[in-house]
Design an enzyme around this catalytic site. Structure first.
Site, PDB file in Angstrom:
ATOM      1  N   PHE A  94      -6.919 -11.073 -21.232  1.00 52.55           N
ATOM      2  CA  PHE A  94      -6.711 -10.939 -19.742  1.00 52.55           C
ATOM      3  C   PHE A  94      -6.023  -9.365 -19.370  1.00 52.55           C
ATOM      4  CE2 PHE A  94      -4.974 -13.433 -16.831  1.00 52.55           C
ATOM      5  CZ  PHE A  94      -5.943 -14.758 -16.355  1.00 52.55           C
ATOM      6  N   GLN A 125       4.064  -6.167  -6.884  1.00 55.05           N
ATOM      7  CA  GLN A 125       2.316  -5.660  -7.598  1.00 55.05           C
ATOM      8  C   GLN A 125       1.679  -5.908  -6.454  1.00 55.05           C
ATOM      9  OE1 GLN A 125       0.597  -9.300 -10.687  1.00 55.05           O
ATOM     10  NE2 GLN A 125       0.874  -6.788 -12.115  1.00 55.05           N
ATOM     11  N   HIS A 131      -2.320  -6.631  -6.442  1.00 53.75           N
ATOM     12  CA  HIS A 131      -3.069  -7.275  -7.299  1.00 53.75           C
ATOM     13  C   HIS A 131      -5.165  -6.627  -6.995  1.00 53.75           C
ATOM     14  CE1 HIS A 131      -6.644  -9.941  -9.808  1.00 53.75           C
ATOM     15  NE2 HIS A 131      -5.159 -10.521 -10.152  1.00 53.75           N
ATOM     16  N   LEU A 176      -6.707 -14.592  -3.426  1.00 54.73           N
ATOM     17  CA  LEU A 176      -6.320 -14.249  -5.034  1.00 54.73           C
ATOM     18  C   LEU A 176      -8.501 -14.330  -5.320  1.00 54.73           C
ATOM     19  CD1 LEU A 176      -5.440 -12.799  -7.071  1.00 54.73           C
ATOM     20  CD2 LEU A 176      -5.289 -15.023  -8.012  1.00 54.73           C
ATOM     21  N   GLU A 216      -7.739 -13.196 -12.274  1.00 55.96           N
ATOM     22  CA  GLU A 216      -8.578 -11.739 -12.886  1.00 55.96           C
ATOM     23  C   GLU A 216      -8.908 -12.176 -14.301  1.00 55.96           C
ATOM     24  OE1 GLU A 216      -4.398  -9.506 -14.005  1.00 55.96           O
ATOM     25  OE2 GLU A 216      -5.323  -9.282 -16.429  1.00 55.96           O
ATOM     26  N   ARG A 259      -2.990  -4.392 -13.944  1.00 53.85           N
ATOM     27  CA  ARG A 259      -3.436  -4.527 -12.495  1.00 53.85           C
ATOM     28  C   ARG A 259      -2.831  -2.699 -11.865  1.00 53.85           C
ATOM     29  NH1 ARG A 259      -1.427 -10.632 -11.922  1.00 53.85           N
ATOM     30  NH2 ARG A 259      -2.975 -11.375 -12.683  1.00 53.85           N
ATOM     31  N   HIS A 316       0.828  -9.422  -4.111  1.00 54.47           N
ATOM     32  CA  HIS A 316       0.298 -10.581  -5.159  1.00 54.47           C
ATOM     33  C   HIS A 316       1.858 -11.094  -5.520  1.00 54.47           C
ATOM     34  CE1 HIS A 316      -1.283 -13.129  -7.448  1.00 54.47           C
ATOM     35  NE2 HIS A 316      -1.212 -12.210  -8.498  1.00 54.47           N
ATOM     36  N   ARG A 330       3.448  -7.174 -13.328  1.00 52.73           N
ATOM     37  CA  ARG A 330       3.431  -7.796 -14.397  1.00 52.73           C
ATOM     38  C   ARG A 330       1.938  -8.070 -15.460  1.00 52.73           C
ATOM     39  NH1 ARG A 330       1.804 -12.869 -13.201  1.00 52.73           N
ATOM     40  NH2 ARG A 330       1.642 -12.394 -10.796  1.00 52.73           N
TER      41      ARG A 330
HETATM   42  C1  LIG Z   1      -2.714 -17.116  -6.283  1.00 56.23           C
HETATM   43  C2  LIG Z   1      -2.370 -16.602  -7.793  1.00 56.23           C
HETATM   44  C3  LIG Z   1      -2.253 -17.072  -8.332  1.00 56.23           C
HETATM   45  C4  LIG Z   1      -1.392 -16.904  -9.570  1.00 56.23           C
HETATM   46  N1  LIG Z   1      -2.152 -16.719 -11.003  1.00 56.23           N
HETATM   47  C5  LIG Z   1      -1.042 -16.307 -11.840  1.00 56.23           C
HETATM   48  C6  LIG Z   1      -1.863 -16.284 -13.485  1.00 56.23           C
HETATM   49  O1  LIG Z   1      -2.573 -16.707 -13.761  1.00 56.23           O
HETATM   50  N2  LIG Z   1      -0.892 -16.359 -14.300  1.00 56.23           N
HETATM   51  C7  LIG Z   1       0.255 -16.349 -13.650  1.00 56.23           C
HETATM   52  O2  LIG Z   1       1.266 -16.342 -15.102  1.00 56.23           O
HETATM   53  N3  LIG Z   1       0.919 -16.133 -12.908  1.00 56.23           N
HETATM   54  C8  LIG Z   1      -0.024 -15.820 -11.690  1.00 56.23           C
HETATM   55  N4  LIG Z   1       0.031 -16.127 -10.551  1.00 56.23           N
HETATM   56  C9  LIG Z   1       1.992 -15.596 -10.595  1.00 56.23           C
HETATM   57  C10 LIG Z   1       2.725 -16.867 -10.698  1.00 56.23           C
HETATM   58  O3  LIG Z   1       1.686 -17.923 -10.269  1.00 56.23           O
HETATM   59  C11 LIG Z   1       4.260 -17.059  -9.539  1.00 56.23           C
HETATM   60  O4  LIG Z   1       4.871 -15.733  -9.891  1.00 56.23           O
HETATM   61  C12 LIG Z   1       4.905 -18.219 -10.060  1.00 56.23           C
HETATM   62  O5  LIG Z   1       4.151 -19.096  -9.886  1.00 56.23           O
HETATM   63  C13 LIG Z   1       6.564 -18.795  -9.312  1.00 56.23           C
HETATM   64  O6  LIG Z   1       6.364 -19.676 -10.175  1.00 56.23           O
HETATM   65  P1  LIG Z   1       7.908 -20.392  -9.304  1.00 56.23           P
HETATM   66  O7  LIG Z   1       8.261 -21.797  -9.511  1.00 56.23           O
HETATM   67  O8  LIG Z   1       8.984 -19.053  -9.450  1.00 56.23           O
HETATM   68  O9  LIG Z   1       7.755 -20.194  -7.534  1.00 56.23           O
HETATM   69  P2  LIG Z   1       7.039 -20.884  -6.874  1.00 56.23           P
HETATM   70  O10 LIG Z   1       5.733 -21.725  -7.916  1.00 56.23           O
HETATM   71  O11 LIG Z   1       6.476 -19.906  -5.802  1.00 56.23           O
HETATM   72  O12 LIG Z   1       7.770 -22.259  -6.143  1.00 56.23           O
HETATM   73  C14 LIG Z   1       8.948 -21.675  -5.284  1.00 56.23           C
HETATM   74  C15 LIG Z   1       9.253 -22.808  -4.020  1.00 56.23           C
HETATM   75  O13 LIG Z   1      10.320 -22.955  -3.668  1.00 56.23           O
HETATM   76  C16 LIG Z   1      10.183 -23.695  -2.439  1.00 56.23           C
HETATM   77  N5  LIG Z   1      11.522 -22.559  -1.887  1.00 56.23           N
HETATM   78  C17 LIG Z   1      11.659 -21.727  -1.209  1.00 56.23           C
HETATM   79  N6  LIG Z   1      11.838 -20.847  -0.358  1.00 56.23           N
HETATM   80  C18 LIG Z   1      13.005 -22.286  -0.249  1.00 56.23           C
HETATM   81  C19 LIG Z   1      13.668 -22.466   0.458  1.00 56.23           C
HETATM   82  N7  LIG Z   1      14.480 -21.988   1.312  1.00 56.23           N
HETATM   83  N8  LIG Z   1      14.611 -23.621   0.376  1.00 56.23           N
HETATM   84  C20 LIG Z   1      13.660 -24.753  -0.230  1.00 56.23           C
HETATM   85  N9  LIG Z   1      12.721 -24.539  -1.199  1.00 56.23           N
HETATM   86  C21 LIG Z   1      11.976 -23.448  -0.694  1.00 56.23           C
HETATM   87  C22 LIG Z   1       8.558 -23.311  -2.472  1.00 56.23           C
HETATM   88  O14 LIG Z   1       8.861 -24.553  -1.486  1.00 56.23           O
HETATM   89  C23 LIG Z   1       8.443 -23.662  -3.847  1.00 56.23           C
HETATM   90  O15 LIG Z   1       8.437 -25.170  -3.542  1.00 56.23           O
HETATM   91  C24 LIG Z   1       0.199 -16.250  -9.476  1.00 56.23           C
HETATM   92  C25 LIG Z   1       0.311 -16.202  -8.026  1.00 56.23           C
HETATM   93  C26 LIG Z   1      -0.407 -16.693  -7.281  1.00 56.23           C
HETATM   94  C27 LIG Z   1      -0.071 -16.432  -5.649  1.00 56.23           C
END
Ligand SMILES: Cc1cc2nc3c(=O)[nH]c(=O)nc-3n(C[C@H](O)[C@H](O)[C@H](O)COP(=O)(O)OP(=O)(O)OC[C@H]3O[C@@H](n4cnc5c(N)ncnc54)[C@H](O)[C@@H]3O)c2cc1C
Ligand code: SF4
Ligand code: SF4
Ligand code: FES
Lengths: 540, 485
Positions: free
Chosen positions: A118, A230, A232, A246, A249, A280, A344, A378
Site C-alpha cells: 500500500f 485526507q 483520497h 471510493l 487504493e 495519498r 475521505h 493517514r
Molecule cells: C470507502 C472507504 C474505504 C476505506 N478503506 C479503508 C481501508 O481499506 N483501510 C483502512 O485502514 N481504512 C479504510 N477506510 C477508513 C476506515 O474505514 C475508517 O476510518 C474506519 O472504519 C472508521 O471506523 P470507526 O469504527 O471509527 O467508525 P465507523 O465505521 O464509521 O462507524 C461509526 C459508527 O457510529 C455510528 N454513529 C455515528 N454517529 C452517531 C450518533 N450520533 N449516534 C449513534 N451512533 C452514531 C454510525 O452509525 C456507525 O455505526 C475507508 C473509509 C471509507 C469511507
C-alpha cells in the site's frame, strides 16, 4: 416534564463500526455494556465499506519499527508518537483476535495471511479479504458481539452527551420515531467514526457526518488537528449523483496506472520514485493539479487503468470494484476508470491518551473520531488497524473505570429537550443547509487552501449556524441534529485550518511559503475546546 | 439534470391501515440511482418519506427495495422514468424501511471462540468460503423465499451461513444437524433467492445442496427421499410404472413429416416417460410437424435431479455417464428436454458433449409452424427450473401468444420442487394453494406450463385444467388442420 425511557449501564458505547463493536466486546468483560448506534450494527459507518486492508507486521522481514517510521513519515511527523507505537505494536495481536473469531482473510499457499503493498509503506503489510476487508471485519465482529452480553439499541441516534458532577455520565438519544432515550453510564465511549460528508464530494457512509466531534466538543472535550482532512486520490466521478464513491487504493496496490487525458503517466512529474504508490496527499494534489491545468478527462477526472492486468487478477482481487463499475457501465478489465480526489478521512479528532481516555472525565474515544494516530496524513490500512487497537483499549479502560452514581442532570435534559422542540418551529430545511455547507467546504477548505477562502467558508458556516433548522415531524429531529453537528464539525475544521500557519501533510496553504520540512516544523497539534484554542509549538 | 416521475409505496402503521402509492416528480442527474431519486423526493417533495441507506455503494445491504416488483439495491439500480418503488416483502416499519433485525439476529454464529493460536484455514477452504462470506444481509433472498413464507424454514441466508461455518475448521458445532433443524429439507430449490441476491451467492447449489449432501452421509435423509433413491438404483427411474411409458409407445427414431430440418435427441425424463407419456407424445408430434427427426435413445434413464436436489449424490455419476453415453452413441449433437427440472440438471450439473435445449427454446430459435389461435384466455406458470434455472421465460410466451391470450401472474414457486412435495406435503400444499389463489385472480380458463412436477402439483390446487405448452400447441395445429387453411 415528559418521562423518558431510561437505560442504565456500566459502559455506554456510541457507534457500531469497527471501533465501537470492538470496544463493546472488550467492555462487556467488566460490566453491563450497552451499544447505541444510529444504524443497524454491521451496516452503518465506514468500516463495512473499507476495501483495501489492514496494516499489521506479520513477517520476519518486516518490523514494527518500520511500520512506526512509515506511519510517522506518512503523517508528516504530526502524529502522537506514543499512539503510533501502540498502533504498530498491537495491530498484529488484534489481527489475531479477528482470526480467532472466524475472519476469512485471504491467505497464501501456506495459509499465512496474505499481504499487499500500500502507498507510503516500505513493506507489503496490508492484510486483506479481497476488496471487502472492512465488511469481513464487521461481519466477524458482529458475530462475536452477538455471543456476548452486550445490549444493543439500533437506529437510535445520540444527540448530546450527558454530564453529571463534572464528568461524562451517558448520552441522550432519539429513536426512529424521535422519542427520547436517556442512557446513563459510568463511562462512555464515543466511536462515531468520521465526518467528511461535510464536503461536497466524499467517500463516507450516511453516518460520516462528524457527530462525535461535535458531541465531544460541545461537552467540553478537546479536539486536535481537525484541519487534517485526507482527500483520497481516487474517487469515482460518474454517475454524478454517486460521485466521490471510493475507488480503493488496492487498485493501485495491484498495479493500476494513473494517466491524464494525453495518456501520460503524470506521477513521473510529482513523485518519480514511488509513482502511483506515493502517499495519498501527494497523489491527490498531483491529480488535482492535472485536472486544474486542463489535462483531465471528459467527466473531470484522470484515468486509472488496470486493463494491462490479467482479467483473472482483477476478478479475484478487486471483485467489488469490478461489480460496481459494471453496474455503472464500465468494464474495468477492458476500459480505464475515471477518478478524481474525494474527501475521505479526518485525521484529527478527540484528543486521546493511549488508553482512549479523552480530556473529559469518563469519556473515551476510539476509531476515526479520535485524533493523533495518523498525524497529517493517514496511510492506507492504518485506520482499520486503529479501530481494533484503540477499540480494545478504550473498551478495556472504560470497563475498568470505577462505578459512579448513575444519575443525570434534569436541567441539562430539559435544556436539550427545549432545543429539540425549537426545531418544530424552524424555517430552514436541513437538506438545503447541508447542501450549502458542503459546497462551501469544498470551495474553501478543500485540497488547496488560502486565508481568504477559509475566511469566506467560515462566514458561510456562521450564517448557516444562525438559521433555525426545521423538523416537519418528530422523525425529522435527527436530521436537524445531524446538520447541526455537521456545522459544528465544519467550523472545527475551518478554525483549525486557520490556526495552522503552514502547509503540513494534507493541509496545504497555498498562500504561505515556509522554510521548514515537516520534520523541522516549529508547530505541533492544533487544539480546540470550548475553553481554549491554539497551536502547539515544538522546540526542535 | 433530468426530470423523473416515480411511484412510491407509502405506509405509516401508526396512521394507515394499508399501504398506498404516491407519485413524485423529481430532478436528478444523468445515471442517477434509485437511491438518488429517493433522496430527491425526501429533500424536495416530502421530508417524511422513510427509507434506509448507509454506504451508497452496494456494500452494506441497507437499501434493498422492490423496483417494479423486483428486489434490488436502491443505491445500485438505475432510476428510470415511471418506476414503482415498494418495500421488500417482509414486515414494514414505515414506507420503504423493513424490519431486518429479526432475520439478522437469527443468523448462526461461529463457536466456540478459540483461545488457541490464531491460524487461518488452508487456502482452498478460504477460497470456498469467500463467496459465501460476501453476504451483505440485505434480506432480498429472504423476502422472496417461498419455503420461508409458509414454514419455519430459517431461510436462504441462514443456510448460506451454516454452509460457511461447516467449512471452517475453527467452528466446532455440528452445523449439519443445526441446518436440518432449521429446515434444510424445506427448500424447494426454486432458485429465487440467488437470482435476486445482489452478490449472486448461489445459495441453492453452493450451500443447500452441499449441506444436504453432508446431511445425507450423516444419516439425515428423509425416508421418502431415500425411497426415491432406492427406486432409481433399482429401476433407473424415480417413479414407478403404472401405464405404458413413452419409450414403449415410440420407436427410437421418429421421422418428421416432410423433409428433415434437423435431427435432435429427446430426453424424456421420468415423469413424462411414466406418468404423463401422452404429453410427451404431444411434444414429439409437435417436433415432427416442425421438421425434426426425433431420436429417443432407449438407454436413457433418470437425470439424477431428485438425487442431487436431496443430497443423495453417490449414484449420480453413474446416471450421468449412462445418459451421456445413450445420446453420444447415436451421434446426437442437440438434446431437447421438455421437463424443466431435467433440462436444468443436464445444463448445470452435467458436462455434456452435446447441446441441451428446452423444447420451447428450440422452437423459438428455429421458428415454428403457426397454429390456430384457440381463443382461450390462459395464464402461464413459470417453472422455477426453466425461468430461473435456465433463464427461459420469453420463449414459451412467444409460442403461447400465437395460441391464446395470456393473463400474467407473479412468477413464484408452486411448491413441488426440491423434494418438498414428498418430504413435506403440508408445505407443498400451502404453496400450491397460493398458486391456486393467484390462478383464480387471473380469471384464466387454463394454466399452461412446461414442467411435469408443476403440472401435477398445480392440478391439485386449481379447478382449471393444467397443460404442457406442447399439448396446447399440438391442439393449435389440429385446429388449424380442421379449419383447412
Ligand atoms: C470507502 C472507504 C474505504 C476505506 N478503506 C479503508 C481501508 O481499506 N483501510 C483502512 O485502514 N481504512 C479504510 N477506510 C477508513 C476506515 O474505514 C475508517 O476510518 C474506519 O472504519 C472508521 O471506523 P470507526 O469504527 O471509527 O467508525 P465507523 O465505521 O464509521 O462507524 C461509526 C459508527 O457510529 C455510528 N454513529 C455515528 N454517529 C452517531 C450518533 N450520533 N449516534 C449513534 N451512533 C452514531 C454510525 O452509525 C456507525 O455505526 C475507508 C473509509 C471509507 C469511507
Ligand atoms: S431456492 Fe427457493 S426455497 Fe430454496 S432457499 Fe432459495 S428461495 Fe428459498
Ligand atoms: S444472501 Fe444475498 S440476497 Fe441474501 S441477504 Fe445475503 S446478500 Fe442479500
Ligand atoms: S446503501 Fe449500502 S447497499 Fe445500498
Amino acid at each position: 416534564m415528559r418521562s423518558d425511557e431510561l437505560v442504565d449501564c456500566h459502559v455506554l458505547v456510541i457507534g457500531s463500526g469497527g471501533a465501537g463493536v470492538r470496544a463493546a466486546i472488550e467492555a462487556d468483560q467488566y460490566g453491563d455494556t450497552v451499544l447505541v448506534s444510529k444504524t443497524i450494527v454491521g451496516k452503518g459507518g465506514c468500516t463495512p465499506m473499507a476495501e483495501g486492508g489492514y496494516n499489521a507486521v506479520l513477517k520476519e522481514l518486516d518490523s514494527c519499527e518500520g511500520h512506526y517510521e512509515d506511519t510517522l513519515r506518512g503523517g508528516a511527523y504530526l502524529n502522537d508518537p506514543g499512539l503510533v507505537r501502540v498502533l504498530v505494536d498491537e495491530s498484529p495481536e488484534r489481527m489475531a483476535d479477528l482470526i480467532r473469531w472466524g475472519a476469512v482473510f485471504d491467505v497464501d499457499d501456506l495459509a499465512c495471511v496474505a499481504q499487499r503493498p500500500f502507498g507510503g509503506q516500505r513493506f507489503p503489510r496490508t492484510c486483506y479479504a479481497g476488496d471487502r476487508t472492512g465488511h469481513e471485519m464487521m461481519t466477524t465482529l458482529t458475530e462475536r458481539m452477538a455471543d456476548t452480553g452486550v445490549e444493543t439499541y439500533q437506529e437510535v441516534s445520540i444527540v448530546s452527551l450527558l454530564q453529571h458532577e463534572g464528568r461524562a455520565s451517558g448520552a441522550m438519544g432519539l429513536d426512529r420515531d424521535g422519542e427520547v432515550i436517556l442512557f446513563r453510564s459510568d463511562s462512555t465511549v464515543i466511536a462515531t467514526g468520521g465526518g467528511t460528508r461535510v464536503y461536497d464530494i466524499s467517500t463516507n457512509s450516511s453516518s460520516g457526518t462528524g457527530d462525535g466531534y461535535a458531541l465531544g466538543y460541545r461537552a467540553g472535550a478537546e479536539v486536535i488537528d481537525m484541519e487534517q482532512i485526507q482527500f483520497h486520490p481516487t474517487g469515482a466521478v460518474y454517475p454524478y449523483d454517486a460521485r466521490g464513491r471510493l475507488v480503493t487504493e488496492a487498485v493501485r496496490g495491484e498495479g493500476g496506472l494513473l494517466k491524464n487525458k494525453l495518456g501520460e503517466r503524470f506521477m513521473t512529474c510529482y513523485d518519480p520514485e514511488r509513482m502511483e504508490l506515493s502517499t495519498r496527499d501527494v497523489v491527490s494534489r498531483s491529480i488535482a493539479t492535472e485536472i486544474l491545468e486542463g489535462r483531465g478527462t471528459e467527466h473531470g477526472g484522470v484515468y486509472l487503468d488496470v486493463t494491462h492486468l490479467p482479467a483473472s487478477q482483477v476478478e479475484s482481487r478487486l471483485p467489488v470494484m469490478l461489480e460496481q463499475f459494471l453496474k455503472f457501465g464500465v468494464d474495468i478489465r477492458t476500459e480505464p476508470m475515471e477518478v478524481a480526489p474525494t474527501a475521505h478521512h479526518i485525521m484529527g479528532g478527540l484528543r486521546i491518551r493511549p488508553d482512549g481516555s479523552t480530556t473529559m472525565k469518563g469519556l473515551f474515544a476510539c476509531g476515526e473520531v479520535s485524533g493523533g494516530v495518523h498525524g497529517a496524513n493517514r496511510l492506507g490500512g492504518n485506520a482499520l488497524a486503529e479501530t481494533q487497537v484503540f477499540g480494545k483499549r478504550a473498551g478495556e479502560a472504560a470497563g475498568k473505570a470505577a462505578v459512579h452514581s448513575r444519575d443525570h442532570d434534569p436541567a441539562q435534559v430539559e435544556a436539550e429537550r427545549k432545543h429539540l422542540d425549537e426545531y418544530f418551529t424552524g424555517t430552514s430545511e436541513p437538506a438545503g443547509v447541508w447542501n450549502k455547507l458542503k459546497l462551501s467546504m469544498w470551495e474553501g477548505a478543500g485540497i488547496f487552501r488560502t486565508l481568504p477562502a477559509l475566511e469566506q467558508t467560515r462566514s458561510v458556516i456562521l450564517h448557516l449556524q444562525s438559521l433555525q433548522l426545521r423538523a416537519v415531524t418528530a422523525e425529522n429531529l435527527v436530521e436537524c441534529c445531524t446538520v447541526r453537528n455537521m456545522l459544528t464539525t465544519a467550523s472545527l475544521i475551518v478554525e483549525s485550518a486557520l490556526l495552522r500557519p503552514e502547509s503540513r501533510g494534507a493541509h496545504v496553504r497555498k498562500d504561505i511559503s515556509q522554510a521548514w520540512t515537516p520534520e523541522t516544523s516549529p508547530f505541533g497539534h492544533t487544539y480546540l475546546s470550548t475553553s481554549c484554542r491554539g497551536i502547539e509549538k515544538v522546540s526542535r | 439534470m433530468k426530470e423523473l416521475t416515480l411511484r412510491i409505496s407509502r405506509f405509516d402503521p401508526k396512521k394507515d391501515t394499508a399501504p398506498h402509492f404516491e407519485n413524485y416528480t423529481v430532478n436528478v442527474h444523468d445515471g442517477a440511482r434509485v437511491l438518488h431519486a429517493l433522496h430527491a423526493v425526501h429533500d424536495d417533495c416530502d421530508p417524511t418519506l422513510t427509507y434506509r441507506y448507509c454506504c451508497g455503494t452496494g456494500q452494506c445491504g441497507s437499501c434493498a427495495v422492490r423496483v417494479n416488483g423486483q428486489p434490488v439495491l436502491a443505491c445500485m439500480e438505475e432510476a428510470l422514468e415511471g418506476i414503482t418503488v415498494e418495500p421488500l416483502e417482509i414486515p414494514v416499519i414505515k414506507d420503504l424501511a423493513v424490519d431486518l433485525l429479526p432475520y439478522i439476529n437469527e443468523l448462526p454464529i461461529i463457536c466456540p471462540v478459540s483461545t488457541e493460536a490464531a491460524t487461518m484455514p488452508a487456502k482452498d477452504i478460504v477460497e470456498t468460503m469467500k463467496p459465501l462470506r460476501s453476504c451483505i444481509g440485505c434480506m432480498a433472498c429472504v423476502s422472496v423465499c417461498p419455503a420461508l413464507s409458509v414454514s419455519d424454514f430459517k431461510g436462504p441466508t441462514s443456510m448460506r451461513q451454516e454452509m460457511r461455518l461447516s467449512l471452517d475448521p475453527r467452528d466446532k458445532k455440528d452445523r449439519t444437524a443445526e441446518a436440518v433443524n432449521g429446515g434444510l429439507f424445506r427448500c424447494t430449490s426454486c432458485q429465487a433467492c440467488w437470482k435476486v441476491c445482489p452478490k449472486e451467492i448461489q445459495i441453492p447449489g453452493k450451500a443447500i445442496e452441499k449441506l444436504r449432501e453432508v446431511a445425507h452421509f450423516k444419516g439425515h435423509t428423509l425416508p421418502r427421499h431415500a425411497e426415491v433413491a432406492a427406486l432409481i438404483r433399482e429401476t433407473g427411474r424415480s417413479v414407478t410404472w403404472t401405464e405404458p411409458s413413452l419409450l414403449e409407445l415410440t420407436a427410437e427414431v421418429m421421422e418428421p413429416y416432410g423433409p428433415v430440418k434437423k435431427t435432435v435427441g429427446f430426453f424424456v425424463g421420468c415423469m413424462y416417460n411414466l406418468r404423463l407419456p401422452k404429453t410427451a407424445l404431444d411434444a414429439v408430434e409437435v417436433l415432427r410437424r416442425n421438421g425434426f427427426r426425433v431420436v429417443i435413445p432407449r438407454d436413457q434413464i433418470c437425470c439424477g435431479s431428485p438425487l442431487i436436489r436431496t443430497g443423495q449424490t453417490e449414484y449420480v455419476d453413474t446416471l450421468k455417464a449412462r445418459n451421456i453415453a445413450a445420446f453420444t452413441a447415436l451421434g446426437i449433437d442437440t438434446v431437447v428436454t421438455m421437463c424443466a427440472g431435467c433440462g436444468s440438471t443436464l445444463k448445470h450439473d452435467y458436462e455434456t458433449p452435446f447441446k441441451v435445449i428446452d423444447f420451447s427454446e428450440l422452437l423459438a430459435e428455429t421458428g415454428f409452424g403457426s397454429p390456430a389461435h384457440l381463443g382461450l384466455n390462459v395464464t402461464y406458470h413459470d417453472p422455477c427450473h426453466l425461468a430461473r434455472g435456465q433463464g427461459v421465460t420469453e420463449q414459451p410466451r412467444t409460442i403461447l401468444r400465437s395460441l391464446a391470450d395470456i393473463t400474467e401472474m407473479p412468477s413464484i414457486c408452486c411448491g413441488s420442487g426440491g423434494g418438498v412435495r414428498s418430504g413435506f406435503p403440508d408445505e407443498a400444499a400451502a404453496l400450491g394453494q397460493r398458486r391456486g389463489d393467484e390462478i383464480k385472480k387471473t380469471g384464466a380458463e387454463m394454466v399452461v406450463t412446461c414442467c411435469p412436477f408443476c403440472e401435477f402439483h398445480i392440478a391439485g390446487h386449481t379447478d382449471k385444467p393444467v397443460r404442457h405448452l406442447a399439448t396446447l400447441l399440438l391442439k393449435g395445429y389440429r385446429e388449424q388442420e380442421k379449419s383447412g387453411t
